[in-house]
Design a protein around this motif. Structure first.
Motif, PDB file in Angstrom:
ATOM      1  N   PRO A   1      47.485  35.008  39.037  1.00 38.45           N
ATOM      2  CA  PRO A   1      47.570  34.808  37.593  1.00 38.45           C
ATOM      3  C   PRO A   1      48.655  35.720  37.013  1.00 38.45           C
ATOM      4  O   PRO A   1      49.196  36.570  37.724  1.00 38.45           O
ATOM      5  CB  PRO A   1      46.180  35.235  37.098  1.00 38.45           C
ATOM      6  CG  PRO A   1      45.777  36.296  38.078  1.00 38.45           C
ATOM      7  CD  PRO A   1      46.346  35.846  39.408  1.00 38.45           C
ATOM      8  N   GLY A   2      48.942  35.559  35.742  1.00 43.70           N
ATOM      9  CA  GLY A   2      49.832  36.494  35.078  1.00 43.70           C
ATOM     10  C   GLY A   2      49.203  37.876  35.060  1.00 43.70           C
ATOM     11  O   GLY A   2      47.986  38.030  35.228  1.00 43.70           O
ATOM     12  N   LEU A   3      50.013  38.888  34.852  1.00 42.42           N
ATOM     13  CA  LEU A   3      49.519  40.267  34.904  1.00 42.42           C
ATOM     14  C   LEU A   3      48.474  40.540  33.825  1.00 42.42           C
ATOM     15  O   LEU A   3      47.453  41.169  34.097  1.00 42.42           O
ATOM     16  CB  LEU A   3      50.683  41.254  34.797  1.00 42.42           C
ATOM     17  CG  LEU A   3      50.325  42.734  34.898  1.00 42.42           C
ATOM     18  CD1 LEU A   3      49.544  43.041  36.180  1.00 42.42           C
ATOM     19  CD2 LEU A   3      51.592  43.583  34.811  1.00 42.42           C
ATOM     20  N   ALA A   4      48.693  40.070  32.603  1.00 37.30           N
ATOM     21  CA  ALA A   4      47.716  40.311  31.529  1.00 37.30           C
ATOM     22  C   ALA A   4      46.368  39.677  31.872  1.00 37.30           C
ATOM     23  O   ALA A   4      45.314  40.296  31.682  1.00 37.30           O
ATOM     24  CB  ALA A   4      48.234  39.794  30.199  1.00 37.30           C
ATOM     25  N   THR A   5      46.400  38.480  32.403  1.00 32.14           N
ATOM     26  CA  THR A   5      45.154  37.814  32.815  1.00 32.14           C
ATOM     27  C   THR A   5      44.485  38.594  33.933  1.00 32.14           C
ATOM     28  O   THR A   5      43.268  38.798  33.917  1.00 32.14           O
ATOM     29  CB  THR A   5      45.443  36.369  33.267  1.00 32.14           C
ATOM     30  OG1 THR A   5      45.979  35.648  32.164  1.00 32.14           O
ATOM     31  CG2 THR A   5      44.186  35.681  33.778  1.00 32.14           C
ATOM     32  N   ALA A   6      45.270  39.045  34.898  1.00 31.03           N
ATOM     33  CA  ALA A   6      44.717  39.822  36.012  1.00 31.03           C
ATOM     34  C   ALA A   6      44.054  41.095  35.500  1.00 31.03           C
ATOM     35  O   ALA A   6      42.982  41.478  35.986  1.00 31.03           O
ATOM     36  CB  ALA A   6      45.810  40.157  37.019  1.00 31.03           C
ATOM     37  N   ILE A   7      44.661  41.745  34.539  1.00 34.88           N
ATOM     38  CA  ILE A   7      44.073  42.969  33.972  1.00 34.88           C
ATOM     39  C   ILE A   7      42.753  42.653  33.301  1.00 34.88           C
ATOM     40  O   ILE A   7      41.753  43.351  33.516  1.00 34.88           O
ATOM     41  CB  ILE A   7      45.056  43.633  32.993  1.00 34.88           C
ATOM     42  CG1 ILE A   7      46.250  44.221  33.749  1.00 34.88           C
ATOM     43  CG2 ILE A   7      44.350  44.721  32.174  1.00 34.88           C
ATOM     44  CD1 ILE A   7      47.397  44.667  32.869  1.00 34.88           C
ATOM     45  N   ARG A   8      42.725  41.599  32.499  1.00 32.28           N
ATOM     46  CA  ARG A   8      41.466  41.230  31.818  1.00 32.28           C
ATOM     47  C   ARG A   8      40.369  40.930  32.839  1.00 32.28           C
ATOM     48  O   ARG A   8      39.233  41.390  32.703  1.00 32.28           O
ATOM     49  CB  ARG A   8      41.684  40.016  30.917  1.00 32.28           C
ATOM     50  CG  ARG A   8      42.471  40.293  29.670  1.00 32.28           C
ATOM     51  CD  ARG A   8      42.514  39.019  28.799  1.00 32.28           C
ATOM     52  NE  ARG A   8      43.507  39.135  27.774  1.00 32.28           N
ATOM     53  CZ  ARG A   8      44.748  38.667  27.859  1.00 32.28           C
ATOM     54  NH1 ARG A   8      45.173  38.029  28.950  1.00 32.28           N
ATOM     55  NH2 ARG A   8      45.591  38.812  26.852  1.00 32.28           N
ATOM     56  N   LEU A   9      40.698  40.135  33.859  1.00 34.98           N
ATOM     57  CA  LEU A   9      39.703  39.784  34.880  1.00 34.98           C
ATOM     58  C   LEU A   9      39.233  41.012  35.641  1.00 34.98           C
ATOM     59  O   LEU A   9      38.036  41.172  35.919  1.00 34.98           O
ATOM     60  CB  LEU A   9      40.282  38.748  35.837  1.00 34.98           C
ATOM     61  CG  LEU A   9      40.563  37.370  35.219  1.00 34.98           C
ATOM     62  CD1 LEU A   9      41.341  36.512  36.206  1.00 34.98           C
ATOM     63  CD2 LEU A   9      39.280  36.698  34.789  1.00 34.98           C
TER      64      LEU A   9
END
Length: 86
Positions: free
Chosen positions: A65-73
């Motif tokens: 996923p994109g980095l922001a999505t990865a951080i949220r997950l």
């Protein structure tokens, strides 16, 4: 943050950080920035180092996923693990 607090719905905020030796921008809601900062402090890591670790993990995924999505997950998974869930 309380779900009844109107600030929880603040729009995403873009910040620049350096990971893997290069500057990148990440856009997250303030709640996630707060959680990320708390997670880095809990681990006694600079924020950039924690984001770099998350970046390595996301790149190992079959469909990263994109980095922001990865951080949220990652943050949600970290919170759930801390509560003894799944």
């Amino acid at each position: 943050m309380d779900l009844k607090d109107p600030d929880i719905f603040h729009p995403p905020v873009k910040r620049s950080i350096t990971i893997a030796g290069h500057q990148t921008s990440i856009t997250l809601e303030p709640l996630f920035w707060d959680l990320l900062k708390a997670a880095s402090e809990q681990r006694d890591l600079p924020l950039n180092a924690l984001v770099a670790q998350i970046d390595v993990l996301r790149l190992e995924a079959d469909e990263p996923p994109g980095l922001a999505t990865a951080i949220r997950l990652w943050l949600v998974q970290d919170l759930m693990a801390g509560e003894g869930a799944g």
